[in-house]
Design an enzyme around this catalytic site. Structure first.
Site, PDB file in Angstrom:
ATOM      1  N   ILE A  14       0.840  -1.208   0.000  1.00 34.72           N
ATOM      2  CA  ILE A  14       0.000   0.000   0.000  1.00 34.72           C
ATOM      3  C   ILE A  14       0.879   1.265   0.000  1.00 34.72           C
ATOM      4  O   ILE A  14       0.579   2.242  -0.695  1.00 34.72           O
ATOM      5  CB  ILE A  14      -0.921  -0.003   1.248  1.00 34.72           C
ATOM      6  N   ASP A  57      14.419   2.664   9.079  1.00 27.71           N
ATOM      7  CA  ASP A  57      13.773   1.509   9.717  1.00 27.71           C
ATOM      8  C   ASP A  57      13.078   2.025  10.963  1.00 27.71           C
ATOM      9  O   ASP A  57      13.736   2.515  11.886  1.00 27.71           O
ATOM     10  CB  ASP A  57      14.850   0.468  10.076  1.00 27.71           C
ATOM     11  N   ASN A  87       2.599   4.224   7.595  1.00 29.64           N
ATOM     12  CA  ASN A  87       2.087   3.023   6.920  1.00 29.64           C
ATOM     13  C   ASN A  87       2.895   1.762   7.231  1.00 29.64           C
ATOM     14  O   ASN A  87       2.342   0.664   7.228  1.00 29.64           O
ATOM     15  CB  ASN A  87       2.087   3.298   5.404  1.00 29.64           C
ATOM     16  N   TYR A 161      -0.779  -9.232  16.321  1.00 29.52           N
ATOM     17  CA  TYR A 161      -0.990  -8.115  15.375  1.00 29.52           C
ATOM     18  C   TYR A 161      -2.109  -7.191  15.864  1.00 29.52           C
ATOM     19  O   TYR A 161      -1.937  -5.967  15.934  1.00 29.52           O
ATOM     20  CB  TYR A 161      -1.323  -8.686  14.002  1.00 29.52           C
ATOM     21  N   LYS A 165      -2.089  -3.038  16.850  1.00 30.47           N
ATOM     22  CA  LYS A 165      -2.857  -2.001  16.140  1.00 30.47           C
ATOM     23  C   LYS A 165      -3.800  -1.274  17.103  1.00 30.47           C
ATOM     24  O   LYS A 165      -4.058  -0.084  16.938  1.00 30.47           O
ATOM     25  CB  LYS A 165      -3.634  -2.610  14.972  1.00 30.47           C
ATOM     26  N   VAL A 200      -6.366  -5.724   1.652  1.00 27.22           N
ATOM     27  CA  VAL A 200      -5.661  -5.366   0.425  1.00 27.22           C
ATOM     28  C   VAL A 200      -4.747  -6.520  -0.004  1.00 27.22           C
ATOM     29  O   VAL A 200      -4.014  -7.067   0.839  1.00 27.22           O
ATOM     30  CB  VAL A 200      -4.827  -4.079   0.648  1.00 27.22           C
ATOM     31  N   THR A 202      -1.831  -7.739  -0.702  1.00 27.64           N
ATOM     32  CA  THR A 202      -0.391  -7.454  -0.630  1.00 27.64           C
ATOM     33  C   THR A 202       0.281  -8.674  -0.012  1.00 27.64           C
ATOM     34  O   THR A 202      -0.393  -9.604   0.439  1.00 27.64           O
ATOM     35  CB  THR A 202      -0.120  -6.250   0.297  1.00 27.64           C
TER      36      THR A 202
HETATM   37  N1  LIG Z   1      -2.912  -5.538   3.411  1.00 26.39           N
HETATM   38  C1  LIG Z   1      -3.972  -5.452   4.210  1.00 26.39           C
HETATM   39  O1  LIG Z   1      -5.025  -6.107   3.960  1.00 26.39           O
HETATM   40  C2  LIG Z   1      -3.959  -4.581   5.419  1.00 26.39           C
HETATM   41  C3  LIG Z   1      -5.129  -4.539   6.202  1.00 26.39           C
HETATM   42  C4  LIG Z   1      -5.157  -3.717   7.318  1.00 26.39           C
HETATM   43  C5  LIG Z   1      -4.032  -2.950   7.628  1.00 26.39           C
HETATM   44  N2  LIG Z   1      -2.905  -3.013   6.858  1.00 26.39           N
HETATM   45  C6  LIG Z   1      -1.766  -2.161   7.234  1.00 26.39           C
HETATM   46  O2  LIG Z   1      -1.328  -1.460   6.090  1.00 26.39           O
HETATM   47  C7  LIG Z   1       0.074  -1.171   6.206  1.00 26.39           C
HETATM   48  C8  LIG Z   1       0.783  -1.580   4.933  1.00 26.39           C
HETATM   49  O3  LIG Z   1       0.601  -2.989   4.768  1.00 26.39           O
HETATM   50  P1  LIG Z   1       0.815  -3.760   3.389  1.00 26.39           P
HETATM   51  O4  LIG Z   1      -0.310  -4.681   3.233  1.00 26.39           O
HETATM   52  O5  LIG Z   1       1.168  -2.815   2.300  1.00 26.39           O
HETATM   53  O6  LIG Z   1       2.083  -4.651   3.795  1.00 26.39           O
HETATM   54  P2  LIG Z   1       3.395  -5.107   3.003  1.00 26.39           P
HETATM   55  O7  LIG Z   1       3.115  -5.262   1.562  1.00 26.39           O
HETATM   56  O8  LIG Z   1       3.900  -6.242   3.795  1.00 26.39           O
HETATM   57  O9  LIG Z   1       4.349  -3.823   3.172  1.00 26.39           O
HETATM   58  C9  LIG Z   1       4.779  -3.433   4.448  1.00 26.39           C
HETATM   59  C10 LIG Z   1       5.737  -2.275   4.308  1.00 26.39           C
HETATM   60  O10 LIG Z   1       6.188  -1.907   5.638  1.00 26.39           O
HETATM   61  C11 LIG Z   1       7.613  -1.926   5.626  1.00 26.39           C
HETATM   62  N3  LIG Z   1       8.188  -2.226   6.933  1.00 26.39           N
HETATM   63  C12 LIG Z   1       8.044  -3.341   7.662  1.00 26.39           C
HETATM   64  N4  LIG Z   1       8.771  -3.238   8.793  1.00 26.39           N
HETATM   65  C13 LIG Z   1       9.382  -2.037   8.762  1.00 26.39           C
HETATM   66  C14 LIG Z   1      10.269  -1.354   9.611  1.00 26.39           C
HETATM   67  N5  LIG Z   1      10.721  -1.895  10.747  1.00 26.39           N
HETATM   68  N6  LIG Z   1      10.691  -0.106   9.252  1.00 26.39           N
HETATM   69  C15 LIG Z   1      10.269   0.447   8.104  1.00 26.39           C
HETATM   70  N7  LIG Z   1       9.448  -0.152   7.231  1.00 26.39           N
HETATM   71  C16 LIG Z   1       9.019  -1.381   7.566  1.00 26.39           C
HETATM   72  C17 LIG Z   1       7.984  -2.992   4.616  1.00 26.39           C
HETATM   73  O11 LIG Z   1       9.339  -2.850   4.255  1.00 26.39           O
HETATM   74  P3  LIG Z   1      10.226  -4.156   3.789  1.00 26.39           P
HETATM   75  O12 LIG Z   1       9.935  -4.356   2.324  1.00 26.39           O
HETATM   76  O13 LIG Z   1      11.625  -3.749   4.064  1.00 26.39           O
HETATM   77  O14 LIG Z   1       9.760  -5.315   4.611  1.00 26.39           O
HETATM   78  C18 LIG Z   1       7.003  -2.633   3.513  1.00 26.39           C
HETATM   79  O15 LIG Z   1       7.436  -1.514   2.797  1.00 26.39           O
HETATM   80  C19 LIG Z   1       0.553  -1.917   7.452  1.00 26.39           C
HETATM   81  O16 LIG Z   1       0.639  -1.044   8.541  1.00 26.39           O
HETATM   82  C20 LIG Z   1      -0.553  -2.942   7.686  1.00 26.39           C
HETATM   83  O17 LIG Z   1      -0.647  -3.335   9.038  1.00 26.39           O
HETATM   84  C21 LIG Z   1      -2.848  -3.815   5.755  1.00 26.39           C
END
Ligand SMILES: NC(=O)c1ccc[n+]([C@@H]2O[C@H](COP(=O)([O-])OP(=O)(O)OC[C@H]3O[C@@H](n4cnc5c(N)ncnc54)[C@H](OP(=O)(O)O)[C@@H]3O)[C@@H](O)[C@H]2O)c1
Length: 256
Positions: A14, A57, A87, A161, A165, A200, A202
């Site tokens: 995202i 980070d 994010n 998790y 949150k 989403v 991902t």
């Molecule tokens: N996907 C969903 O359905 C969903 C639903 C509800 C909430 N969310 C929230 O949406 C946000 C984005 O999720 P996503 O689905 O896009 O996940 P994703 O594809 O797994 O991407 C997560 C991102 O966070 C980065 N990250 C992880 N640990 C980190 C750290 N210690 N420092 C800096 N960056 C870090 C990752 O970097 P690396 O590539 O280096 O790992 C990546 O860029 C999250 O907060 C998640 O909890 C997602």
């Protein structure tokens, strides 16, 4: 109209889509963070002069985070930052009960999902509070999750998790409360909201999408493109009355 955005975790998922869509408007200045520049190929390939990539980070010590901001923000954000999008997040093997989770899981998820955003906000505050932008209110968007609901508890396991949150939502509410007593009018009138980005498709959501009965839970999946464009629309439309509320990507208002 120039609006400056700062997005964490923007190399994929995202966060990447938010950085891509926001930087498509050349009036915007966008800071996109990645844990590793080597893993930020997609961001680099966008090759946009208004997109600045920062290695960052969120689990690092506060002083490290502050240091990483000085050079890029002093150089490319003379008027400071208007919109912070927190994010970056993790969800690893979270579909377990509280009895099955471990202290290490809890610590890791709190460190990245709840404590990280506190440090990012602290490190950015001097830039976020710097100057009034007549084009926009100051905003902080916490990319949270419906998994963090307490009142509307979702009936599926999110062991370490969900609690991280829920803690993040409390942080957002506390910042909204703190800012009511700011001496700076633009901070007093700032808008602080946790949002749910949808389910989403991902890397993070693959585990949940593969194992939950989404139809029974009445949950639909969306693409990162759809989530990001809805979130951007939502951010642009935020008003003072939205401060300290929990909103879904589609505009639904939730109780906590
Ligand atoms: N996907 C969903 O359905 C969903 C639903 C509800 C909430 N969310 C929230 O949406 C946000 C984005 O999720 P996503 O689905 O896009 O996940 P994703 O594809 O797994 O991407 C997560 C991102 O966070 C980065 N990250 C992880 N640990 C980190 C750290 N210690 N420092 C800096 N960056 C870090 C990752 O970097 P690396 O590539 O280096 O790992 C990546 O860029 C999250 O907060 C998640 O909890 C997602």
């Amino acid at each position: 109209m120039t609006i400056t955005y700062f997005i964490t975790g923007a190399n994929r998922g995202i966060g990447f889509e938010l950085a891509k869509q926001l930087s498509a408007d050349s009036n915007n200045i966008v800071f996109a963070t990645t844990r590793s520049l080597a893993n930020a190929t997609a961001l680099k390939d966008l090759n946009r002069s208004n997109l600045h990539i920062i290695e960052y980070d969120v689990a690092s010590p506060l002083e490290t985070l502050k240091k990483a901001l000085v050079e890029p923000l002093e150089k490319h954000a003379p008027n400071g930052v208007d919109v912070i999008i927190l994010n970056a997040g993790i969800s690893k093997d979270a579909q377990r009960s509280i009895l099955q989770t471990t202290e290490a899981d809890l610590q890791e998820h709190y460190a990245v999902n709840a404590i990280g955003p506190v440090k990012v906000y602290q490190s950015l505050f001097p830039y976020w509070s710097k100057k009034v932008n007549p084009e926009t209110a100051k905003k902080v968007i916490f990319v949270s999750s419906a998994a963090g609901f307490i009142n509307n508890f979702y009936p599926f396991p999110t062991s370490h998790y969900g609690p991280s949150k829920a803690a993040l939502n409390f942080v957002a509410r506390h910042i909204a409360f703190d800012n009511t007593s700011s001496d700076l009018d633009h901070i007093k009138n700032s808008i602080i909201v946790p949002i749910h980005p949808g389910l989403v498709i991902t890397d993070m959501a693959k585990e949940a999408i593969g194992s939950l009965d989404l139809e029974a839970l009445s949950i639909k999946t969306i693409t990162p493109e759809e989530s990001a464009s809805s979130i951007i629309k939502l951010i642009n439309g935020l008003e003072q009355k939205d401060n300290d509320t929990f909103i879904s990507y589609d505009g639904t208002r939730y109780s906590w």
